[in-house]
Design a protein around this motif. Structure first.
Motif, PDB file in Angstrom:
ATOM      1  N   THR A 145       6.651  27.760 -13.420  1.00  0.00           N
ATOM      2  CA  THR A 145       8.004  27.024 -12.292  1.00  0.00           C
ATOM      3  C   THR A 145       7.515  25.950 -12.036  1.00  0.00           C
ATOM      4  O   THR A 145       6.423  25.495 -11.735  1.00  0.00           O
ATOM      5  N   PHE A 146       8.581  24.744 -12.288  1.00  0.00           N
ATOM      6  CA  PHE A 146       8.351  23.512 -11.941  1.00  0.00           C
ATOM      7  C   PHE A 146       9.276  23.111 -10.786  1.00  0.00           C
ATOM      8  O   PHE A 146      10.275  23.656 -10.775  1.00  0.00           O
ATOM      9  N   ILE A 147       8.766  22.259  -9.966  1.00  0.00           N
ATOM     10  CA  ILE A 147       9.604  21.786  -8.877  1.00  0.00           C
ATOM     11  C   ILE A 147      10.003  20.422  -8.744  1.00  0.00           C
ATOM     12  O   ILE A 147       8.766  19.532  -9.107  1.00  0.00           O
ATOM     13  N   SER A 148      10.739  20.061  -8.271  1.00  0.00           N
ATOM     14  CA  SER A 148      11.199  18.622  -8.164  1.00  0.00           C
ATOM     15  C   SER A 148      12.161  18.483  -6.874  1.00  0.00           C
ATOM     16  O   SER A 148      12.746  19.419  -6.506  1.00  0.00           O
ATOM     17  N   SER A 149      12.231  17.309  -6.263  1.00  0.00           N
ATOM     18  CA  SER A 149      12.773  17.023  -5.025  1.00  0.00           C
ATOM     19  C   SER A 149      13.155  15.601  -4.769  1.00  0.00           C
ATOM     20  O   SER A 149      12.943  14.845  -5.597  1.00  0.00           O
ATOM     21  N   SER A 150      14.379  15.588  -4.109  1.00  0.00           N
ATOM     22  CA  SER A 150      14.776  14.039  -3.677  1.00  0.00           C
ATOM     23  C   SER A 150      15.443  14.278  -2.318  1.00  0.00           C
ATOM     24  O   SER A 150      15.499  15.419  -1.860  1.00  0.00           O
ATOM     25  N   ALA A 151      15.587  13.175  -1.822  1.00  0.00           N
ATOM     26  CA  ALA A 151      16.005  13.079  -0.194  1.00  0.00           C
ATOM     27  C   ALA A 151      17.031  11.776   0.042  1.00  0.00           C
ATOM     28  O   ALA A 151      16.770  10.765  -0.733  1.00  0.00           O
ATOM     29  N   LEU A 152      18.067  12.058   0.552  1.00  0.00           N
ATOM     30  CA  LEU A 152      19.024  10.974   0.833  1.00  0.00           C
ATOM     31  C   LEU A 152      19.182  10.921   2.417  1.00  0.00           C
ATOM     32  O   LEU A 152      18.967  12.007   3.144  1.00  0.00           O
ATOM     33  N   VAL A 153      19.795   9.802   3.022  1.00  0.00           N
ATOM     34  CA  VAL A 153      20.044   9.471   4.189  1.00  0.00           C
ATOM     35  C   VAL A 153      21.347   9.067   4.361  1.00  0.00           C
ATOM     36  O   VAL A 153      21.766   8.219   3.440  1.00  0.00           O
ATOM     37  N   LEU A 154      22.128   9.251   5.136  1.00  0.00           N
ATOM     38  CA  LEU A 154      23.446   8.930   5.303  1.00  0.00           C
ATOM     39  C   LEU A 154      23.533   7.549   6.410  1.00  0.00           C
ATOM     40  O   LEU A 154      22.821   7.753   7.531  1.00  0.00           O
ATOM     41  N   THR A 155      24.101   6.570   5.958  1.00  0.00           N
ATOM     42  CA  THR A 155      24.024   5.541   6.773  1.00  0.00           C
ATOM     43  C   THR A 155      25.282   4.982   7.011  1.00  0.00           C
ATOM     44  O   THR A 155      26.386   5.115   6.109  1.00  0.00           O
ATOM     45  N   LEU A 156      25.754   4.039   8.103  1.00  0.00           N
ATOM     46  CA  LEU A 156      26.850   3.295   8.156  1.00  0.00           C
ATOM     47  C   LEU A 156      26.934   2.064   7.693  1.00  0.00           C
ATOM     48  O   LEU A 156      25.835   1.380   7.522  1.00  0.00           O
ATOM     49  N   PRO A 157      28.056   1.532   7.484  1.00  0.00           N
ATOM     50  CA  PRO A 157      28.004  -0.010   6.960  1.00  0.00           C
ATOM     51  C   PRO A 157      27.463  -0.869   7.818  1.00  0.00           C
ATOM     52  O   PRO A 157      27.484  -0.566   9.222  1.00  0.00           O
ATOM     53  N   VAL A 158      27.285  -2.271   7.665  1.00  0.00           N
ATOM     54  CA  VAL A 158      26.771  -3.189   8.444  1.00  0.00           C
ATOM     55  C   VAL A 158      27.693  -3.272   9.595  1.00  0.00           C
ATOM     56  O   VAL A 158      27.297  -3.973  10.677  1.00  0.00           O
ATOM     57  N   THR A 159      28.845  -3.274   9.515  1.00  0.00           N
ATOM     58  CA  THR A 159      30.093  -3.537  10.404  1.00  0.00           C
ATOM     59  C   THR A 159      30.399  -2.231  11.218  1.00  0.00           C
ATOM     60  O   THR A 159      31.300  -2.470  12.082  1.00  0.00           O
ATOM     61  N   GLY A 160      29.688  -1.176  11.121  1.00  0.00           N
ATOM     62  CA  GLY A 160      30.119   0.119  11.925  1.00  0.00           C
ATOM     63  C   GLY A 160      30.961   0.709  11.254  1.00  0.00           C
ATOM     64  O   GLY A 160      31.545   0.493  10.173  1.00  0.00           O
ATOM     65  N   GLY A 161      31.520   1.915  11.956  1.00  0.00           N
ATOM     66  CA  GLY A 161      32.172   2.964  11.396  1.00  0.00           C
ATOM     67  C   GLY A 161      33.619   2.913  12.184  1.00  0.00           C
ATOM     68  O   GLY A 161      34.424   3.774  11.792  1.00  0.00           O
ATOM     69  N   SER A 162      33.912   1.431  12.259  1.00  0.00           N
ATOM     70  CA  SER A 162      35.390   1.580  12.940  1.00  0.00           C
ATOM     71  C   SER A 162      35.820   0.078  12.329  1.00  0.00           C
ATOM     72  O   SER A 162      35.065  -0.938  12.182  1.00  0.00           O
ATOM     73  N   VAL A 163      37.145  -0.182  12.227  1.00  0.00           N
ATOM     74  CA  VAL A 163      37.706  -1.235  11.973  1.00  0.00           C
ATOM     75  C   VAL A 163      38.316  -1.999  13.314  1.00  0.00           C
ATOM     76  O   VAL A 163      38.926  -1.557  13.943  1.00  0.00           O
ATOM     77  N   PRO A 164      37.761  -3.399  13.387  1.00  0.00           N
ATOM     78  CA  PRO A 164      38.501  -4.000  14.692  1.00  0.00           C
ATOM     79  C   PRO A 164      39.951  -4.166  14.709  1.00  0.00           C
ATOM     80  O   PRO A 164      40.575  -4.425  13.602  1.00  0.00           O
TER      81      PRO A 164
END
Length: 244
Positions: free
Chosen positions: A38-57
């Motif tokens: 049995t062979f095992i492999s893995s990866s990891a991701l992280v969710l990030t907001l854009p540099v201007t944030g999560g809303s539109v002015p």
């Protein structure tokens, strides 16, 4: 039976114990050799907001301040991560990447916790795959990583989020090189060796019991035991050797 008595039997019946011990070693090595790898492999991701944030002015003259996505985490990212993990764990999704439920491939998509029923609130997505071959394990992790990014974008398009506010799935740990998981094979060999060892003990004591039984059958009957006849029905006993 105490330890020394057991050891005495084992040494006394060495012609049974030694072959049994050798069979134990051969059996354990054989199980380790034929046990599936049995062979095992893995990866990891992280969710990030854009540099201007999560809303539109609301006023273009006063845009949102630019922030570092790696220090801008909130509860919304954790919720998005949980939604995405649930979507990736569906039977349709795992079959799409080549790891159908019930097969010989184990695919785990979590937020970093070991218990999927108690999912911690984190913006992480951790992908782990166990497969019979190194190429298969690595390939499935790559597919799931890409599918997670595609699924995240599709869901944001579905809710008609402004493109400038799209959450990104950043790969923090790329799909690792597959590593052989030897724990299961080693456990199988240890269990087989333990069972064979107990069988060798059983064989040694069985040989000792058989030898004692043969000695008891060959032992002559003492002469004085043959002088008496069985007890008569009235309780008297006659001496056969005194007649005549």
């Amino acid at each position: 039976m105490d330890f020394w008595a057991t050891a005495t039997v084992l040494f006394k019946r060495w012609y049974v114990t030694i072959p049994a011990f050798l069979l134990t070693v051969v059996g354990a090595v054989g199980v380790f050799a034929v046990a599936p790898k049995t062979f095992i492999s893995s990866s990891a991701l992280v969710l990030t907001l854009p540099v201007t944030g999560g809303s539109v002015p609301s006023d273009p003259r006063f845009p949102n301040p630019r922030t570092n996505p790696l220090v801008s985490f909130d509860q919304g990212l954790s919720m998005t991560s949980s939604i995405l993990i649930q979507a990736l764990n569906t039977p349709e999704a795992v079959a799409k990447v080549g790891a159908p439920i019930g097969g010989d491939i184990t695919l785990k998509i979590t937020s970093g916790g070991t218990n999927p029923e108690m999912m911690p609130a984190t913006p992480f997505i951790v992908i782990t795959c166990e497969a019979p071959s190194a190429e298969l394990a690595h390939g499935i992790v790559v597919k799931v990583t890409q599918l997670a990014q595609q699924e995240l974008r599709a869901r944001q398009q579905q809710v008609k989020a402004p493109p400038t506010t799209y959450v990104s799935a950043t790969v923090v740990v790329p799909p690792t090189q597959p590593d052989e998981k030897k724990g299961s094979r080693m456990r199988s060999a240890v269990v087989t060796g333990a069972l064979a060892f107990f069988m060798s003990l059983f064989a040694a004591f069985a040989a000792e019991s058989f030898a004692r039984h043969r000695r008891a059958r060959r032992r002559p009957t003492p002469p004085e035991l043959g002088l008496y006849e069985p007890v008569a029905s009235n309780g008297t006993r006659s001496l056969a050797g005194r007649e005549g």
